[in-house]
Motif scaffolding. Structure first.
Motif, PDB file in Angstrom:
ATOM      1  N   ASP A  98       0.833  -1.193   0.000  1.00 59.42           N
ATOM      2  CA  ASP A  98       0.000   0.000   0.000  1.00 59.42           C
ATOM      3  C   ASP A  98       0.871   1.247   0.000  1.00 59.42           C
ATOM      4  O   ASP A  98       2.042   1.227   0.384  1.00 59.42           O
ATOM      5  CB  ASP A  98      -0.917   0.019   1.225  1.00 59.42           C
ATOM      6  CG  ASP A  98      -1.875  -1.158   1.223  1.00 59.42           C
ATOM      7  OD1 ASP A  98      -2.183  -1.657   0.130  1.00 59.42           O
ATOM      8  OD2 ASP A  98      -2.299  -1.570   2.327  1.00 59.42           O
ATOM      9  N   LYS A  99       0.267   2.309  -0.434  1.00 55.19           N
ATOM     10  CA  LYS A  99       0.983   3.571  -0.413  1.00 55.19           C
ATOM     11  C   LYS A  99       1.293   3.981   1.022  1.00 55.19           C
ATOM     12  O   LYS A  99       0.522   3.724   1.934  1.00 55.19           O
ATOM     13  CB  LYS A  99       0.152   4.667  -1.079  1.00 55.19           C
ATOM     14  CG  LYS A  99       0.020   4.515  -2.582  1.00 55.19           C
ATOM     15  CD  LYS A  99      -0.723   5.696  -3.174  1.00 55.19           C
ATOM     16  CE  LYS A  99      -0.790   5.585  -4.685  1.00 55.19           C
ATOM     17  NZ  LYS A  99      -1.492   6.755  -5.275  1.00 55.19           N
ATOM     18  N   ILE A 100       2.440   4.613   1.181  1.00 56.37           N
ATOM     19  CA  ILE A 100       2.845   5.068   2.518  1.00 56.37           C
ATOM     20  C   ILE A 100       1.968   6.241   2.910  1.00 56.37           C
ATOM     21  O   ILE A 100       1.888   7.241   2.181  1.00 56.37           O
ATOM     22  CB  ILE A 100       4.317   5.482   2.529  1.00 56.37           C
ATOM     23  CG1 ILE A 100       5.198   4.341   2.030  1.00 56.37           C
ATOM     24  CG2 ILE A 100       4.742   5.931   3.928  1.00 56.37           C
ATOM     25  CD1 ILE A 100       6.643   4.708   1.878  1.00 56.37           C
ATOM     26  N   PRO A 101       1.282   6.170   4.060  1.00 56.43           N
ATOM     27  CA  PRO A 101       0.424   7.288   4.460  1.00 56.43           C
ATOM     28  C   PRO A 101       1.254   8.522   4.784  1.00 56.43           C
ATOM     29  O   PRO A 101       2.358   8.434   5.323  1.00 56.43           O
ATOM     30  CB  PRO A 101      -0.308   6.754   5.692  1.00 56.43           C
ATOM     31  CG  PRO A 101       0.568   5.670   6.219  1.00 56.43           C
ATOM     32  CD  PRO A 101       1.238   5.054   5.022  1.00 56.43           C
ATOM     33  N   VAL A 102       0.718   9.637   4.443  1.00 58.03           N
ATOM     34  CA  VAL A 102       1.390  10.901   4.716  1.00 58.03           C
ATOM     35  C   VAL A 102       1.170  11.275   6.177  1.00 58.03           C
ATOM     36  O   VAL A 102       0.032  11.304   6.656  1.00 58.03           O
ATOM     37  CB  VAL A 102       0.859  12.013   3.798  1.00 58.03           C
ATOM     38  CG1 VAL A 102       1.538  13.345   4.121  1.00 58.03           C
ATOM     39  CG2 VAL A 102       1.087  11.641   2.342  1.00 58.03           C
ATOM     40  N   ALA A 103       2.237  11.542   6.876  1.00 55.27           N
ATOM     41  CA  ALA A 103       2.135  11.931   8.282  1.00 55.27           C
ATOM     42  C   ALA A 103       1.574  13.344   8.391  1.00 55.27           C
ATOM     43  O   ALA A 103       1.907  14.213   7.569  1.00 55.27           O
ATOM     44  CB  ALA A 103       3.491  11.864   8.959  1.00 55.27           C
ATOM     45  N   PRO A 104       0.718  13.588   9.358  1.00 60.24           N
ATOM     46  CA  PRO A 104       0.229  14.964   9.557  1.00 60.24           C
ATOM     47  C   PRO A 104       1.376  15.888   9.941  1.00 60.24           C
ATOM     48  O   PRO A 104       2.340  15.471  10.576  1.00 60.24           O
ATOM     49  CB  PRO A 104      -0.789  14.815  10.692  1.00 60.24           C
ATOM     50  CG  PRO A 104      -0.383  13.570  11.411  1.00 60.24           C
ATOM     51  CD  PRO A 104       0.183  12.652  10.379  1.00 60.24           C
ATOM     52  N   ARG A 105       1.251  17.122   9.501  1.00 60.98           N
ATOM     53  CA  ARG A 105       2.310  18.083   9.779  1.00 60.98           C
ATOM     54  C   ARG A 105       2.488  18.243  11.282  1.00 60.98           C
ATOM     55  O   ARG A 105       1.540  18.523  12.010  1.00 60.98           O
ATOM     56  CB  ARG A 105       1.998  19.427   9.137  1.00 60.98           C
ATOM     57  CG  ARG A 105       3.086  20.485   9.310  1.00 60.98           C
ATOM     58  CD  ARG A 105       4.465  19.986   8.875  1.00 60.98           C
ATOM     59  NE  ARG A 105       4.495  19.433   7.551  1.00 60.98           N
ATOM     60  CZ  ARG A 105       4.795  20.129   6.465  1.00 60.98           C
ATOM     61  NH1 ARG A 105       5.057  21.423   6.575  1.00 60.98           N
ATOM     62  NH2 ARG A 105       4.837  19.549   5.285  1.00 60.98           N
ATOM     63  N   SER A 106       3.698  18.043  11.767  1.00 64.12           N
ATOM     64  CA  SER A 106       3.989  18.061  13.204  1.00 64.12           C
ATOM     65  C   SER A 106       3.902  19.484  13.733  1.00 64.12           C
ATOM     66  O   SER A 106       4.499  20.413  13.177  1.00 64.12           O
ATOM     67  CB  SER A 106       5.378  17.486  13.481  1.00 64.12           C
ATOM     68  OG  SER A 106       5.455  16.144  13.053  1.00 64.12           O
ATOM     69  N   THR A 107       3.162  19.642  14.789  1.00 67.27           N
ATOM     70  CA  THR A 107       3.113  20.926  15.493  1.00 67.27           C
ATOM     71  C   THR A 107       4.033  20.939  16.703  1.00 67.27           C
ATOM     72  O   THR A 107       4.320  22.001  17.245  1.00 67.27           O
ATOM     73  CB  THR A 107       1.671  21.218  15.955  1.00 67.27           C
ATOM     74  OG1 THR A 107       1.225  20.159  16.807  1.00 67.27           O
ATOM     75  CG2 THR A 107       0.739  21.312  14.748  1.00 67.27           C
ATOM     76  N   TYR A 108       4.459  19.760  17.120  1.00 68.04           N
ATOM     77  CA  TYR A 108       5.356  19.656  18.276  1.00 68.04           C
ATOM     78  C   TYR A 108       6.174  18.393  18.127  1.00 68.04           C
ATOM     79  O   TYR A 108       5.655  17.335  17.749  1.00 68.04           O
ATOM     80  CB  TYR A 108       4.553  19.611  19.575  1.00 68.04           C
ATOM     81  CG  TYR A 108       5.361  19.258  20.802  1.00 68.04           C
ATOM     82  CD1 TYR A 108       6.104  20.229  21.465  1.00 68.04           C
ATOM     83  CD2 TYR A 108       5.390  17.964  21.288  1.00 68.04           C
ATOM     84  CE1 TYR A 108       6.847  19.905  22.588  1.00 68.04           C
ATOM     85  CE2 TYR A 108       6.134  17.630  22.415  1.00 68.04           C
ATOM     86  CZ  TYR A 108       6.851  18.607  23.051  1.00 68.04           C
ATOM     87  OH  TYR A 108       7.593  18.280  24.166  1.00 68.04           O
ATOM     88  N   ALA A 109       7.441  18.481  18.382  1.00 66.77           N
ATOM     89  CA  ALA A 109       8.334  17.322  18.334  1.00 66.77           C
ATOM     90  C   ALA A 109       9.340  17.434  19.468  1.00 66.77           C
ATOM     91  O   ALA A 109       9.930  18.494  19.675  1.00 66.77           O
ATOM     92  CB  ALA A 109       9.046  17.233  16.993  1.00 66.77           C
ATOM     93  N   GLN A 110       9.498  16.359  20.171  1.00 63.97           N
ATOM     94  CA  GLN A 110      10.449  16.326  21.285  1.00 63.97           C
ATOM     95  C   GLN A 110      11.399  15.158  21.085  1.00 63.97           C
ATOM     96  O   GLN A 110      10.968  14.017  20.892  1.00 63.97           O
ATOM     97  CB  GLN A 110       9.710  16.162  22.610  1.00 63.97           C
ATOM     98  CG  GLN A 110      10.632  16.014  23.805  1.00 63.97           C
ATOM     99  CD  GLN A 110       9.864  15.807  25.097  1.00 63.97           C
ATOM    100  OE1 GLN A 110       8.689  16.143  25.190  1.00 63.97           O
ATOM    101  NE2 GLN A 110      10.526  15.248  26.079  1.00 63.97           N
ATOM    102  N   MET A 111      12.680  15.450  21.120  1.00 60.45           N
ATOM    103  CA  MET A 111      13.702  14.422  20.938  1.00 60.45           C
ATOM    104  C   MET A 111      14.815  14.623  21.949  1.00 60.45           C
ATOM    105  O   MET A 111      15.244  15.755  22.181  1.00 60.45           O
ATOM    106  CB  MET A 111      14.293  14.477  19.528  1.00 60.45           C
ATOM    107  CG  MET A 111      13.304  14.196  18.412  1.00 60.45           C
ATOM    108  SD  MET A 111      14.072  14.218  16.783  1.00 60.45           S
ATOM    109  CE  MET A 111      12.639  13.988  15.731  1.00 60.45           C
ATOM    110  N   PRO A 112      15.279  13.551  22.568  1.00 59.82           N
ATOM    111  CA  PRO A 112      16.381  13.701  23.535  1.00 59.82           C
ATOM    112  C   PRO A 112      17.704  13.886  22.827  1.00 59.82           C
ATOM    113  O   PRO A 112      17.870  13.505  21.659  1.00 59.82           O
ATOM    114  CB  PRO A 112      16.337  12.376  24.304  1.00 59.82           C
ATOM    115  CG  PRO A 112      15.774  11.408  23.332  1.00 59.82           C
ATOM    116  CD  PRO A 112      14.802  12.165  22.483  1.00 59.82           C
ATOM    117  N   MET A 113      18.622  14.487  23.502  1.00 59.72           N
ATOM    118  CA  MET A 113      19.991  14.583  23.001  1.00 59.72           C
ATOM    119  C   MET A 113      20.925  13.984  24.038  1.00 59.72           C
ATOM    120  O   MET A 113      20.612  13.949  25.235  1.00 59.72           O
ATOM    121  CB  MET A 113      20.369  16.034  22.712  1.00 59.72           C
ATOM    122  CG  MET A 113      20.486  16.916  23.920  1.00 59.72           C
ATOM    123  SD  MET A 113      21.055  18.569  23.501  1.00 59.72           S
ATOM    124  CE  MET A 113      21.276  19.280  25.125  1.00 59.72           C
TER     125      MET A 113
END
Length: 358
Positions: A98-113
């Motif tokens: 199946d086609k890869i679904p498009v992710a909704p545009r992120s309004t918030y993203a948190q990633m550790p460093m």
């Protein structure tokens, strides 16, 4: 395998960076039948999300699809980076055609460093400054990043701690100068007191280094408190010095005769209040509170009863009182005799006439 043969069949497109083409090949190899490639074939490259040395890395039209593919295919890196996107990324099975679904545009993203080799306070301060510089530079591209975590929570104070300490002490010294000049009616005395208070604060600050006490908010407060507490060791002596007549040495002798014991008793009573901290079961309390406060008492008492009398004897202000009928204060020997007479109940002939009425 057949999957990756399809990937090698993808021609390199000179107009796009190698990173974009490599991602296309990676996803095409996972899908196998070219579904992903055909899904993006009609999408023009209109704008850019990320730049690397001025080269287009991820076109905006492909970013949302890349995000879904990465979150569902690269489980190892996903678990390592532990991202948190809002809205959540849709689920997609990598083996599906199946086609890869498009992710909704992120309004918030948190990633550790992750950071290593953080051993001293200067290492943490350098980390905070470099991270904030990167975040500030990203604002030019419309990316607003806000770092947080233990280094920022506990070590943020060290960035401006020295400047805040100097500012606080400076304001306190100005307030002491104004209050002393107004209450004692002598700017000269106020200046001398401010010099002594500054010396006490500097000596307490230097003691922190000698005692191996790491400078933080708690010792900083103690240094600030030392300026106000030192007034107890200086103001009574200065007041008595102004209220008697005679030479500087005679007036200082008279001031010490009547103010040495109250000042010493005040320091000793403060010591009795701090002594309980010495029996705390926490070494932090003993080292950062008891030791520092005892050092403050010792330094303040020494400067108030040793250095301040010397300074007043050399450059002290003139008296603020005038003896009646031209009489001056008794000489040092007579003062000692008078004090001895009061303690023993005896009288020295003529001593009742040697006092200085004011």
């Amino acid at each position: 395998t057949n999957e990756y043969r399809n990937a090698t069949a993808l021609e390199l497109r000179p107009s796009e960076s190698f990173a974009v083409q490599l991602m296309d090949q990676y996803l095409l190899g996972q899908v196998g039948d070219g579904t992903y490639s055909s899904q993006l074939a009609k999408q023009p490259n209109r704008s850019v999300v990320v730049r690397e040395d001025g080269v287009t890395v991820i076109p905006e039209e492909r970013y949302d699809v890349y995000l879904t593919a990465w979150a569902n295919m690269d489980i190892l890196n996903l678990g390592t980076s532990q991202p948190n996107f809002r809205p959540e990324i849709p689920y997609w099975l990598p083996t599906s055609t199946d086609k890869i679904p498009v992710a909704p545009r992120s309004t918030y993203a948190q990633m550790p460093m992750f950071a290593d080799r953080l051993a001293t306070s200067s290492d943490f301060i350098s980390l905070i400054k470099q991270t904030r510089a990167i975040c500030d530079a990203a604002k030019a591209d419309g990316i607003y990043a806000y770092p947080r975590g233990s280094p920022f929570t506990f070590y943020e104070q060290y960035i401006d701690l020295q400047a805040n300490l100097l500012l606080a002490i400076g304001l306190i010294l100005v307030a002491c100068l104004l209050a002393t000049s107004i209450l004692l009616l002598s700017v000269w005395t106020g200046v001398i007191m401010v010099v002594i208070l500054t010396m006490i604060a500097v000596e307490v600050y230097g003691f922190l280094g000698l005692a191996g006490i790491q400078f933080s908010a708690i010792p900083c407060v103690t240094v600030i408190v030392s300026v106000g507490a030192a007034v107890e060791f200086t103001a009574p002596l200065c007041l008595m010095f102004l209220k008697v007549t005679g030479s500087r040495d005679e007036r200082m002798h008279y001031a010490l005769l009547y103010r040495f014991r109250p000042i010493f008793n005040g320091a000793f009573s403060s010591f009795l209040g701090f002594i309980m901290l010495a029996f705390s079961q926490f070494d932090f309390i003993v080292k950062y509170f008891f030791v520092v406060f005892i050092a403050l008492l010792i330094v303040g008492t020494f400067n108030g009863l040793v250095f301040l009398p010397v300074a007043l004897s050399l450059v002290g202000p003139p008296p603020q009182v005038v003896p009646l009928q031209g009489r001056d204060i008794p000489r040092m020997r007579n003062l000692s005799d008078a004090g001895h007479s009061r303690r023993t109940g005896s009288a020295t002939p003529g001593s009742e006439h040697e006092g200085t009425p004011v």
